[in-house]
Design a protein around this motif. Structure first.
Motif, PDB file in Angstrom:
ATOM      1  N   ILE A 524       0.854  -1.194   0.000  1.00  0.00           N
ATOM      2  CA  ILE A 524       0.000   0.000   0.000  1.00  0.00           C
ATOM      3  C   ILE A 524       0.889   1.244   0.000  1.00  0.00           C
ATOM      4  N   GLY A 525       1.895   1.242   0.872  1.00  0.00           N
ATOM      5  CA  GLY A 525       2.806   2.388   0.923  1.00  0.00           C
ATOM      6  C   GLY A 525       3.511   2.600  -0.392  1.00  0.00           C
ATOM      7  N   ALA A 529       2.982   5.869  -2.799  1.00  0.00           N
ATOM      8  CA  ALA A 529       4.112   6.729  -3.148  1.00  0.00           C
ATOM      9  C   ALA A 529       4.287   6.789  -4.660  1.00  0.00           C
ATOM     10  N   PHE A 530       4.095   5.650  -5.322  1.00  0.00           N
ATOM     11  CA  PHE A 530       4.289   5.613  -6.778  1.00  0.00           C
ATOM     12  C   PHE A 530       3.284   6.526  -7.484  1.00  0.00           C
ATOM     13  N   VAL A 531       2.021   6.428  -7.070  1.00  0.00           N
ATOM     14  CA  VAL A 531       0.996   7.262  -7.712  1.00  0.00           C
ATOM     15  C   VAL A 531       1.287   8.737  -7.439  1.00  0.00           C
ATOM     16  N   GLY A 532       1.597   9.053  -6.183  1.00  0.00           N
ATOM     17  CA  GLY A 532       1.941  10.434  -5.850  1.00  0.00           C
ATOM     18  C   GLY A 532       3.114  10.926  -6.668  1.00  0.00           C
ATOM     19  N   PHE A 533       4.075  10.028  -6.869  1.00  0.00           N
ATOM     20  CA  PHE A 533       5.270  10.377  -7.643  1.00  0.00           C
ATOM     21  C   PHE A 533       4.907  10.764  -9.079  1.00  0.00           C
ATOM     22  N   GLN A 534       4.014   9.967  -9.695  1.00  0.00           N
ATOM     23  CA  GLN A 534       3.622  10.283 -11.075  1.00  0.00           C
ATOM     24  C   GLN A 534       2.926  11.639 -11.137  1.00  0.00           C
ATOM     25  N   ILE A 575       2.864  10.552   2.343  1.00  0.00           N
ATOM     26  CA  ILE A 575       2.025   9.592   3.062  1.00  0.00           C
ATOM     27  C   ILE A 575       2.448   8.170   2.716  1.00  0.00           C
ATOM     28  N   GLY A 576       2.659   7.922   1.413  1.00  0.00           N
ATOM     29  CA  GLY A 576       3.056   6.580   0.990  1.00  0.00           C
ATOM     30  C   GLY A 576       4.362   6.152   1.634  1.00  0.00           C
ATOM     31  N   MET A 577       5.338   7.058   1.669  1.00  0.00           N
ATOM     32  CA  MET A 577       6.641   6.708   2.241  1.00  0.00           C
ATOM     33  C   MET A 577       6.500   6.433   3.738  1.00  0.00           C
ATOM     34  N   LEU A 578       5.643   7.193   4.421  1.00  0.00           N
ATOM     35  CA  LEU A 578       5.457   6.949   5.848  1.00  0.00           C
ATOM     36  C   LEU A 578       4.829   5.575   6.075  1.00  0.00           C
TER      37      LEU A 578
END
Lengths: 656, 289
Positions: A524-525, A529-534, A575-578
């Motif tokens: 999930i993390g 993070a991947f989606v946020g990154f894009q 959030i994803g990285m956390l």
């Protein structure tokens, strides 16, 4: 990899005389004593230098930066005092001093230093065991990522709030510079630090690194180098981006000295670690592990180490000269006194570009190591992968001027350097073919490490195509210094480097910590993070195309929309990285226990038990094949062969 | 020995099986594999999407009114060429990625280790040679295109194009550009040394810039004209362009130059020759040319 047990005769090695109890002075040293002795020596150096300057100049004078005279020298000596004091306090000089006294280390001493039967205390000491150093590197990298990520959130906050200045320009510029250099250091150690130290010696079938004490030295030099860098935020900051171009850097307050000291020390740390890794791989591989049986990850780490060893000194020189300009009033980079700003730019980018490959190559090689295991297929064209890695290592030496297309340094050099830069896409395409070929007709086991492979190839394709634009001088004339460049190198360093490192850490997590990484939470993390990154960086591409320069805190209204989207994406990454970090911490403490070979890999590190015993292998392994002997005969090929045989049968009948 | 074989019946198809199937035959056979057509289709679709995206990219570049010079026009043309060249490879890569991801070749889920192994394809000579050849040819094409384009834009920005080939065959205007923290200033040596904080130029006249800096490194970026060169202290760098569009465009600093780097911007105002002449008189300069 089939490992056969062969018992070597233990030769009797004459031991030196044991002086005192094993370990000696090192019993008293740990991280706390190091910090205390570092601070004490820093204070002593600071005041002594102050007194000397007072004596020499009489005091009270102001220089052109309106700093008290001698402050720069005092700060420099303070940082040097901190480094020396810290290293003395951790026990780095115990070994050399014992040599000078004629008390050679005995086997018992060495075992104490390797942290045998010491429990958790060994993580806070000058421990030479490569597994301990690997874990320490992982912790340091995580701390740096946390810091760099926090700074990134602050930067995006400022850029998202388009209607006001959240931070003053000085602090904002320091945020950018500190974020940049902290993340660069974190990325450089992210794969070769934890995995290069922990996994590579076991993969080679060695009991430890070639130089265990140098291994501890490289780790603790890195730790010592971080406080000077971070402290710059309290001392006026580094307001000049991570590149700290001269002569702007010369105008910066004393925080810049922290940057320079950090780079000088970090370059030593990297050089020592690189020598250690290369020597280990060259000399300490298991019996039977010929160069065509070495796992590809080891090749990746060696390639990265070679580049680090050759090019890091350039960065170090650039900062030594800059520090000398600042403290000793030389003028290497001051045009008014005959210096050249282009000298700095050349020295800087001589490392600055290969450093990208120092980061990307080991992460890519780790994924190449993961793919055969999760596809249960051999690595496609193993030798092409090696050619790709060393092709990049070679070409990385001759591309640095593409960062200087627009500097006016030597306009005619743009032609050859554009050519070499575009040529580097060829060895990269080798690695791409290896990935695609391994994926071809494979049945992927959809676990997090394999997911990382998909994510990284996607990011690399985006980073690669935008790299094609930037390598082309005419297009770069528009793109250079714009947000487009920022988005591009985040796709390479973060998209390929960091997401690759996350996959690699997920893959070797069971081996390093004895427990599985929580698949669900970590995934999930990872995907958040991947989606946020894009979102973040596609929006940034748009801002760059529209003509937004990088490193600005206010901008034209035309860029507002792109920046709002980008900021939202950045928070999603955070959030994803956390979540990923939470998964790591909880799994480390109380995850499901993992067996020695959780994924069914054939490499040597999967053949030893988990937790890895004190000297890795009870009996040194012997290698009889390469680690990619997966797979069953190809059904299509069998079909073809059958038909061919049938055809031959027909023609034979016909000929008779 | 007779060359005609009487005992075997005549083949029904014109291309009867032979000892070693020729390349075409192999390719046809390969295309019969269930995944081959799907991957090719995916490649075509994705490449088309990428090519369509290029137009979006260039539209973003032109959002603020460009291209305002031939150089920017060349840059945008090069963007198209670079994308069209890379699109097939990119499309192929992403096609395989998507196909494998969606389980076109099957996939294993869950915590249990996979039980069956994939085909043991160690390497494939045809694939390797073809891939390296295609990639090298594409890279070579990009290099050659880039070198030619670089020569073209260098010629039009350094003013090395012969006078009779320049638009309107006009005489170039020299402009001294000076960056300092944090303003640009433009001096017109041929127009009576007038100095302006805004770059005002006549349309269709070649401009030639002598760029320098008083303090730190700046970068002189005329956004819509596609021109960029660093302003270095203690050195003069040169660039130039011929504006071909009336209007107001952006000039920004593209190299971090200290506290107020973000605010170091000004305008390029492209006007007609008459407006330019009256502007010069207004500024107190004399028209010498």
């Amino acid at each position: 990899m089939s490992a056969t047990a062969v018992i070597h005769e233990q030769k009797h090695v004459p031991q030196p005389r044991q002086v005192g109890k094993p370990g000696g002075f090192l019993h008293r040293t740990n991280f706390t004593t190091a910090v205390i002795s570092g601070i004490v020596l820093a204070a002593i150096f600071y005041f002594i230098t102050g007194a000397i300057v007072q004596k020499v100049t009489g005091g009270g004078q102001q220089n052109n930066l309106s700093l008290p005279d001698g402050l720069q020298q005092q700060i420099t000596m303070m940082y040097i005092g901190w480094i020396i004091g810290f290293m003395a306090g951790i026990g780095a000089f115990a070994g050399p001093i014992r040599w000078m006294l004629g008390h050679d280390l005995t086997h018992a001493d060495a075992e104490y230093m390797a942290g045998k039967d010491m429990g958790r205390k060994k993580f806070w000491k000058y421990t030479t065991d490569h597994k301990v150093v690997g874990i320490q590197y992982l912790i340091v990298a995580l701390i740096l990522f946390g810091l760099g990520g926090l700074l990134a959130m602050l930067i995006r906050t400022e850029l998202g709030v388009t209607w006001a200045e959240v931070f003053n320009p000085n602090f904002y510029n320091s945020l950018i510079g500190t974020h940049g250099i902290v993340m660069i250091i974190a990325m450089i150690i992210a794969v070769t630090g934890p995995l290069g130290n922990f996994i590579v010696p076991i993969m080679c079938g060695a009991r430890d690194m070639a130089f265990p004490r140098l291994n501890a030295l490289s780790l603790w030099l890195l730790v010592a180098a971080i406080p000077p860098l971070v402290s710059n935020l309290l001392m006026g900051g580094i307001r000049d981006g991570w590149t700290v171009y001269q002569p702007l850097a010369d105008q910066a307050p004393v925080g810049m000295i922290g940057y320079q000291i950090t780079i000088i020390v970090f370059a030593f740390s990297t050089g020592i670690a690189s020598v250690n890794l290369i020597t280990t791989v060259v000399t300490m591989r298991a019996r039977g592990m010929t160069w065509s049986r070495v796992p590809i990850f080891v090749y990746g780490v060696v390639g990265s180490s070679i580049m680090g060893l050759i090019w890091f000194p350039m960065f170090q020189y650039s900062q030594i000269l800059a520090l000398s300009d600042r403290v000793l009033q030389t003028s290497f980079y001051t045009p008014a006194s005959g210096g050249s700003v282009w000298l700095y730019e050349n020295l800087f980018w001589l490392l600055g570009h290969p450093e990208v490959y120092v980061i990307v190559i080991p992460a890519t090689a780790a994924l190449l190591e993961i793919m055969p295991v999760f596809l249960r297929k051999p690595l496609f064209s193993y030798k092409l992968a090696i050619a790709g890695i060393f092709g990049i290592v070679g070409l990385s030496a001759v591309v640095w001027v593409h960062h200087m297309y627009m500097t006016g340094w030597a306009p005619s050099s743009n032609y050859p350097f554009m050519m070499s830069t575009e040529m580097i896409s060829i060895p990269f395409s080798f690695l791409l073919l290896v990935m695609l070929g391994t994926m071809w007709r494979g049945k992927p086991w959809m676990k997090l490490p394999m997911m990382a492979v998909y994510a990284v190839i996607w990011n690399k394709v985006i980073g690669g195509i935008t790299g094609v634009y930037l390598s082309d001088t005419p297009v770069d004339q528009y793109m250079h210094g714009s947000m487009f460049v920022v988005a591009h190198f985040h796709f390479m360093l973060m998209g390929a480097g960091l997401f690759g490192a996350m996959g690699a850490i997920a893959y070797w997590f069971p081996k390093m910590t004895n427990r599985y990484l929580d698949e669900l939470v970590a995934s999930i993390g990872f995907w958040t993070a991947f989606v946020g990154f894009q979102i973040t960086f596609f929006a940034m591409f748009v801002a760059g195309l529209q003509g937004m320069p990088r490193r600005v805190l206010q901008f034209d209204q035309a860029f507002n929309m792109a920046n709002w989207i980008s900021t939202v994406g950045a928070y999603v990454i955070g959030i994803g990285m956390l979540i990923f970090l939470y998964a790591m911490i909880t799994s480390w403490r109380s995850g499901k226990l993992a067996p020695g070979n959780p994924w069914g890999a054939h490499t040597l590190e999967a053949q030893t038990e988990t937790p890895v015993p004190h000297e890795n292998f009870p009996v040194l392994p012997v290698v009889t094949s390469d680690p990619y002997d997966f797979g069953v005969p190809d059904p299509y090929e069998m079909l073809d062969d059958a038909e061919l045989e049938a055809n031959e049968g027909v023609s034979k009948v016909g000929a008779s | 020995m007779s060359t005609v074989d009487e005992r075997t019946p005549e083949a029904e198809e014109p291309e009867s099986p032979t000892n070693r199937p020729p390349g075409m035959h192999l390719a046809t056979r390969w295309m019969e594999r269930p995944y081959a057509r799907r991957i090719i289709l995916l490649t075509v679709i994705i490449s088309a999407v990428i090519i369509a995206l290029t137009f979006v990219m260039v539209a973003f570049m032109n959002l603020s009114g460009g291209p305002a010079s031939d150089i920017q026009g060349e840059i945008e043309k090069t963007m198209y060429v670079l994308t069209f060249t890379s699109a097939p490879l990119m499309g192929f890569t992403l096609a395989i990625l998507t196909y494998s991801w969606w389980g076109g070749w099957g996939k294993v889920k869950g915590p249990e280790e996979p039980t069956e192994e994939g085909p043991a394809i160690r390497t494939n000579g045809v694939a390797v040679v073809a891939w390296i050849t295609v990639c090298s040819l594409l890279a070579a094409f990009l290099v050659i295109w880039g070198l030619v384009e670089l020569a073209t834009i260098t010629a039009s920005s350094y003013g090395s194009v012969p006078a009779n080939q320049q638009p309107n065959a006009a005489k170039a205007i020299d402009i001294n550009v000076t960056g300092q923290q944090w303003v640009w200033s433009f001096q017109y040596p041929d127009q009576g040394k007038i100095t302006s904080s805004e770059l005002v130029v006549p349309i269709n006249v070649p401009l030639y810039f002598n760029v320098t800096s008083l303090d730190v490194v700046h970068s002189f970026w005329v956004v819509e004209a596609g021109v960029k060169i660093d302003a270095n202290p203690g050195a003069i760098t040169n660039t130039g362009f011929t504006p071909n569009k009336l209007g107001t465009f952006n000039i920004r600093c593209a190299e971090l130059c200290g506290l107020h780097h973000a605010y170091m911007e000004t305008n390029l105002r492209v006007v007609t020759q008459e407006q330019f002449d009256s502007w010069v008189r207004e500024m107190g300069g004399a028209k010498t040319s």
